[in-house]
Design a protein around this motif. Structure first.
Motif, PDB file in Angstrom:
ATOM      1  N   ASN A  46       9.215  19.897  97.729  1.00 26.60           N
ATOM      2  CA  ASN A  46       9.723  20.184  96.377  1.00 26.60           C
ATOM      3  C   ASN A  46       9.174  21.510  95.845  1.00 26.60           C
ATOM      4  N   GLY A  47       9.159  22.511  96.723  1.00 22.53           N
ATOM      5  CA  GLY A  47       8.705  23.841  96.328  1.00 22.53           C
ATOM      6  C   GLY A  47       7.303  24.170  96.784  1.00 22.53           C
ATOM      7  N   PHE A  48       6.489  23.180  97.122  1.00 21.65           N
ATOM      8  CA  PHE A  48       5.163  23.461  97.656  1.00 21.65           C
ATOM      9  C   PHE A  48       5.298  23.936  99.110  1.00 21.65           C
ATOM     10  N   PRO A  49       4.379  24.789  99.564  1.00 21.08           N
ATOM     11  CA  PRO A  49       4.528  25.416 100.881  1.00 21.08           C
ATOM     12  C   PRO A  49       4.145  24.478 102.024  1.00 21.08           C
ATOM     13  N   VAL A  50       5.148  23.835 102.603  1.00 23.50           N
ATOM     14  CA  VAL A  50       4.916  22.977 103.753  1.00 23.50           C
ATOM     15  C   VAL A  50       6.142  23.038 104.649  1.00 23.50           C
ATOM     16  N   ALA A  51       5.899  23.144 105.944  1.00 24.08           N
ATOM     17  CA  ALA A  51       6.958  23.180 106.942  1.00 24.08           C
ATOM     18  C   ALA A  51       6.497  22.332 108.115  1.00 24.08           C
ATOM     19  N   ALA A  52       7.421  22.075 109.046  1.00 23.94           N
ATOM     20  CA  ALA A  52       7.063  21.204 110.164  1.00 23.94           C
ATOM     21  C   ALA A  52       7.870  21.556 111.402  1.00 23.94           C
ATOM     22  N   LEU A  53       7.215  21.441 112.538  1.00 22.60           N
ATOM     23  CA  LEU A  53       7.880  21.453 113.840  1.00 22.60           C
ATOM     24  C   LEU A  53       7.762  20.047 114.404  1.00 22.60           C
ATOM     25  N   ALA A  54       8.892  19.482 114.787  1.00 24.44           N
ATOM     26  CA  ALA A  54       8.897  18.121 115.310  1.00 24.44           C
ATOM     27  C   ALA A  54       9.689  18.084 116.603  1.00 24.44           C
ATOM     28  N   GLY A  55       9.402  17.096 117.451  1.00 22.87           N
ATOM     29  CA  GLY A  55      10.170  17.032 118.677  1.00 22.87           C
ATOM     30  C   GLY A  55       9.756  15.932 119.614  1.00 22.87           C
ATOM     31  N   ARG A  56      10.357  15.981 120.789  1.00 28.11           N
ATOM     32  CA  ARG A  56      10.100  14.999 121.828  1.00 28.11           C
ATOM     33  C   ARG A  56       8.672  15.153 122.365  1.00 28.11           C
TER      34      ARG A  56
END
Length: 449
Positions: A267-277
């Motif tokens: 919601n606007g806070f700086p967070v990202a993610a890499l997800a996978g197998r």
């Protein structure tokens, strides 16, 4: 904050002064090119001081209904209290430590429960880092270098992608020679690319605001990747938490090998993610006998405030219906704006398109070609009537009153637009130079003297 009544004359004098100071101190006058003053009418680029819900206000005391909502990163509204409270509680106990926190485990569990197509996740601060990490991982897995990217606007600030844009100064040709393109909803174009190159990965958004995947397209992409030994990477920056909190992969029923997330997940806070197998993600860990991949390693990736924001967003999506509210607001807005354009005989010149939760508007000149001049005229007029909108991207905080104000502001703006169309030119109506593409080769046509 007291909102400026509709129709009240607005001054941008303080914003204009501050923008000049920003240009002296910050290259481009903003920290994101799409937030730059060259994306707004001259001398009408408000410098904001705060917001609440779908409203924002600037240093001149003007208030606006805002769309775009932090480049689509805010879906619950500015200052959404449960997120703010969760962040406040978390950071009161420290923000960054020398070892993982319990919060990192809880956030990972929350994420993987939401995204059943992923086995492992790693958090970061921005989407570009995660897409570049996904590309690096795919290259390590396959032993190949070529990356096939869809003809969609943006995937990363890093050389492998940004070097393919007009704003490519300083990037060696060899850094981008292994990035090739294919067309969305065109399996044949992807098939040709895969036949011509040894492709490490195929990167695309499963859908965009204006383009749904054709029946069988994503399934075909999955099959082509499997048959050619390439990894499939979905960019979920926009679709995640705007199409569904489970991602576009759940909406369309196609599982990627890796997916990259950001924007609205905090919601606007700086967070990202890499997800996978798991079999791929483990190459960045300690449970592999293969050469390790430098996947993601950032000082601020596990910072507690952003992870607390993410967990509060997850709870809000479980307890409320933010996507439904965004879509209802978007449908109401699109219907009202389209009706206003039709009333003024502008249906061919001004159009609203896209998914209801991710609306765009298209501006055309007398020749019916897309026009930056007429776009700027429209922006100028709606700003004058209390609407800040590079797009019509809604949030769950947009109320009926916000939508009503926007429809009326649009109607007023389109009356001026109609006169400009009838005269065949924006001359006499547009004050200053038109906006320009954010990613362009030179500062012209909005160079600052």
């Amino acid at each position: 904050m007291t909102y400026t009544p509709a129709g009240t004359p607005r001054s941008f004098d303080r914003s204009d002064t501050m923008q000049s100071r920003l240009h002296h101190l910050v290259p481009g006058g903003a920290h994101t090119y799409s937030r730059g003053a060259d994306q707004y009418p001259e001398h009408m680029a408000p410098i904001l001081v705060g917001g609440s819900g779908a409203r924002v206000w600037d240093v001149d005391g003007n208030s606006f209904v805002e769309y775009g909502m932090g480049l689509r990163s805010v879906t619950l509204g500015h200052g959404y209290r449960p997120v703010v409270d969760a962040v406040s509680a978390a950071i009161a106990n420290g923000t960054n430590f020398s070892r993982p926190t319990e919060l990192e485990l809880q956030a990972a569990e929350d994420f993987l429960e939401l995204v059943p197509g992923a086995d492992m996740v790693k958090f970061a601060k921005n989407g570009s880092d995660t897409t570049t990490a996904a590309v690096r991982l795919a290259r390590a897995v396959t032993g190949r270098t070529v990356v096939a990217v869809c003809d969609q606007p943006f995937f990363s600030v890093d050389d492998w992608f940004i070097g393919t844009t007009p704003m490519n100064a300083g990037i060696p040709t060899e850094q981008v020679s292994s990035t090739v393109r294919f067309q969305f909803n065109d399996l044949e174009s992807l098939s040709r690319v895969l036949a011509l190159h040894r492709v490490a990965c195929v990167v695309l958004e499963a859908a965009t605001a204006t383009a749904e995947p054709a029946p069988g397209f994503l399934e075909g992409v999955r099959r082509l990747c499997d048959s050619h030994g390439a990894l499939l990477i979905f960019d979920e920056m926009i679709t995640g938490f705007r199409w569904s909190e489970h991602g576009a992969q759940s909406v369309y029923g196609v599982r990627p090998d890796l997916s990259c997330w950001g924007k609205a997940m905090g919601n606007g806070f700086p967070v990202a993610a890499l997800a996978g197998r798991r079999e791929f993600m483990e190459l960045g860990g300690l449970r592999t006998d293969e050469d390790r991949v430098f996947l993601l390693s950032t000082t601020h990736g596990p910072e507690t405030g952003a992870l607390a924001a993410f967990r509060a967003v997850v709870r809000a999506y479980a307890d409320e219906d933010p996507i439904g509210r965004m879509e209802r607001a978007g449908r109401r807005l699109a219907d009202g704006v389209t009706a206003a354009a039709e009333e003024l005989g502008l249906g061919k010149y001004f159009q609203v398109s896209g998914r209801p939760s991710c609306l765009l508007f298209v501006t055309r000149g007398p020749d019916l070609e897309r026009s930056q001049e007429y776009r700027t005229l429209f922006l100028q007029e709606i700003l004058s009537h209390g609407v800040l909108a590079q797009s019509f991207v809604t949030s769950a905080a947009h109320t009926d009153a916000d939508i009503d104000l926007t429809i009326e502001a649009t109607r007023s703006a389109l009356k001026v637009y109609r006169r400009a169309i009838d005269s065949g030119s924006v001359s006499g109506y547009l004050r200053g130079r038109p906006v320009a593409p954010a990613l362009r080769t030179s500062a012209y046509p909005r160079r600052i003297d």
